[in-house]
Design a protein around this motif. Sequence first.
Motif, PDB file in Angstrom:
ATOM      1  N   ALA A  33      44.414  66.935   3.323  1.00  0.00           N
ATOM      2  CA  ALA A  33      43.885  66.750   2.758  1.00  0.00           C
ATOM      3  C   ALA A  33      42.185  67.520   3.161  1.00  0.00           C
ATOM      4  O   ALA A  33      41.798  67.604   2.320  1.00  0.00           O
ATOM      5  CB  ALA A  33      43.538  65.112   2.512  1.00  0.00           C
ATOM      6  N   VAL A  34      41.997  67.476   4.390  1.00  0.00           N
ATOM      7  CA  VAL A  34      41.096  68.742   4.770  1.00  0.00           C
ATOM      8  C   VAL A  34      41.192  70.146   4.379  1.00  0.00           C
ATOM      9  O   VAL A  34      40.650  70.804   3.427  1.00  0.00           O
ATOM     10  CB  VAL A  34      40.776  68.765   6.163  1.00  0.00           C
ATOM     11  N   LEU A  35      42.016  70.624   4.225  1.00  0.00           N
ATOM     12  CA  LEU A  35      42.550  71.721   3.720  1.00  0.00           C
ATOM     13  C   LEU A  35      42.753  72.428   2.465  1.00  0.00           C
ATOM     14  O   LEU A  35      41.906  73.003   1.491  1.00  0.00           O
ATOM     15  CB  LEU A  35      43.957  72.356   4.862  1.00  0.00           C
ATOM     16  N   GLY A  36      43.392  71.012   1.917  1.00  0.00           N
ATOM     17  CA  GLY A  36      42.978  71.520   0.160  1.00  0.00           C
ATOM     18  C   GLY A  36      41.659  71.377  -0.425  1.00  0.00           C
ATOM     19  O   GLY A  36      41.421  72.083  -0.652  1.00  0.00           O
ATOM     20  N   ALA A  37      40.631  70.098   0.283  1.00  0.00           N
ATOM     21  CA  ALA A  37      39.792  70.052   0.081  1.00  0.00           C
ATOM     22  C   ALA A  37      38.298  71.742  -0.080  1.00  0.00           C
ATOM     23  O   ALA A  37      37.907  71.854  -0.803  1.00  0.00           O
ATOM     24  CB  ALA A  37      39.137  68.896   0.733  1.00  0.00           C
ATOM     25  N   VAL A  38      39.016  71.995   1.184  1.00  0.00           N
ATOM     26  CA  VAL A  38      38.274  72.968   1.510  1.00  0.00           C
ATOM     27  C   VAL A  38      38.735  74.011   0.850  1.00  0.00           C
ATOM     28  O   VAL A  38      38.235  74.955   0.226  1.00  0.00           O
ATOM     29  CB  VAL A  38      38.298  73.308   3.272  1.00  0.00           C
ATOM     30  N   THR A  39      40.343  74.535   0.923  1.00  0.00           N
ATOM     31  CA  THR A  39      40.353  75.665  -0.164  1.00  0.00           C
ATOM     32  C   THR A  39      40.047  75.479  -1.732  1.00  0.00           C
ATOM     33  O   THR A  39      39.415  76.729  -2.248  1.00  0.00           O
ATOM     34  CB  THR A  39      41.866  75.442  -0.286  1.00  0.00           C
TER      35      THR A  39
ATOM     36  N   LEU B 149      32.962  69.244   1.487  1.00  0.00           N
ATOM     37  CA  LEU B 149      33.450  70.155  -0.320  1.00  0.00           C
ATOM     38  C   LEU B 149      32.425  70.991   0.363  1.00  0.00           C
ATOM     39  O   LEU B 149      32.244  72.272  -0.558  1.00  0.00           O
ATOM     40  CB  LEU B 149      33.285  68.773  -0.836  1.00  0.00           C
ATOM     41  N   ARG B 150      31.072  70.746   0.805  1.00  0.00           N
ATOM     42  CA  ARG B 150      29.805  71.097   1.174  1.00  0.00           C
ATOM     43  C   ARG B 150      30.017  71.895   1.215  1.00  0.00           C
ATOM     44  O   ARG B 150      29.210  72.947   2.202  1.00  0.00           O
ATOM     45  CB  ARG B 150      28.550  70.017   0.812  1.00  0.00           C
TER      46      ARG B 150
ATOM     47  N   GLU C  20      40.012  69.672  12.763  1.00  0.00           N
ATOM     48  CA  GLU C  20      40.217  69.837  11.379  1.00  0.00           C
ATOM     49  C   GLU C  20      38.916  71.162  11.116  1.00  0.00           C
ATOM     50  O   GLU C  20      39.475  71.089   9.872  1.00  0.00           O
ATOM     51  CB  GLU C  20      39.714  68.384  10.948  1.00  0.00           C
ATOM     52  N   THR C  21      37.843  71.148  11.855  1.00  0.00           N
ATOM     53  CA  THR C  21      36.947  72.134  12.030  1.00  0.00           C
ATOM     54  C   THR C  21      37.432  72.769  12.132  1.00  0.00           C
ATOM     55  O   THR C  21      37.153  74.565  11.305  1.00  0.00           O
ATOM     56  CB  THR C  21      35.995  72.032  12.994  1.00  0.00           C
ATOM     57  N   ALA C  22      38.731  73.326  12.784  1.00  0.00           N
ATOM     58  CA  ALA C  22      39.228  74.746  13.018  1.00  0.00           C
ATOM     59  C   ALA C  22      40.035  74.640  11.862  1.00  0.00           C
ATOM     60  O   ALA C  22      40.278  75.669  11.362  1.00  0.00           O
ATOM     61  CB  ALA C  22      39.886  74.546  14.626  1.00  0.00           C
TER      62      ALA C  22
END
Length: 151
Positions: free
Chosen positions: A65-71, A101-102, A112-114
Amino acid sequence: MNAAFLPEPPQSPAAKAAYEDDLASDGYVNNLTRVWCWRPDVLMSFQNTRAELLSESTLSSREVAVLGAVTAATRGDSYCSLAWGARLAGMSDEETAAGVLRGDEADLSERETALADWSRRVVTDPNATTEADTRRLREAGLSDRPPPRGT
């Protein structure tokens, strides 16, 4: 309400099943599902491929979800940002999702940050990624290969 530019797809057992899956998981039928259901066979193939790719992954659902949101956010895709942000908020909280998202990873783990930083780099300029980018992922506990089966 259908906000997609296409009318409703033809009804079929596969389209009905896709709509029911959305209703069960999200409480509504996603616009992307309406579009995919013009070719439910391709939707099923995509879902199977995605499941196969993730089957041996060490990524958690939250990391995906982190990858999807950032992308999505990096690409400026408001529809997918909202969808992935909502999914991430359900796995964490609204503040964490809004931060991601920001571009604020203060509430994320090191791993997750990486992943978020790497995703942002790849989306922004994939040709500018370096060995240092992948080294950071490895240092955060990620690997190029899935673990051997049965471990």
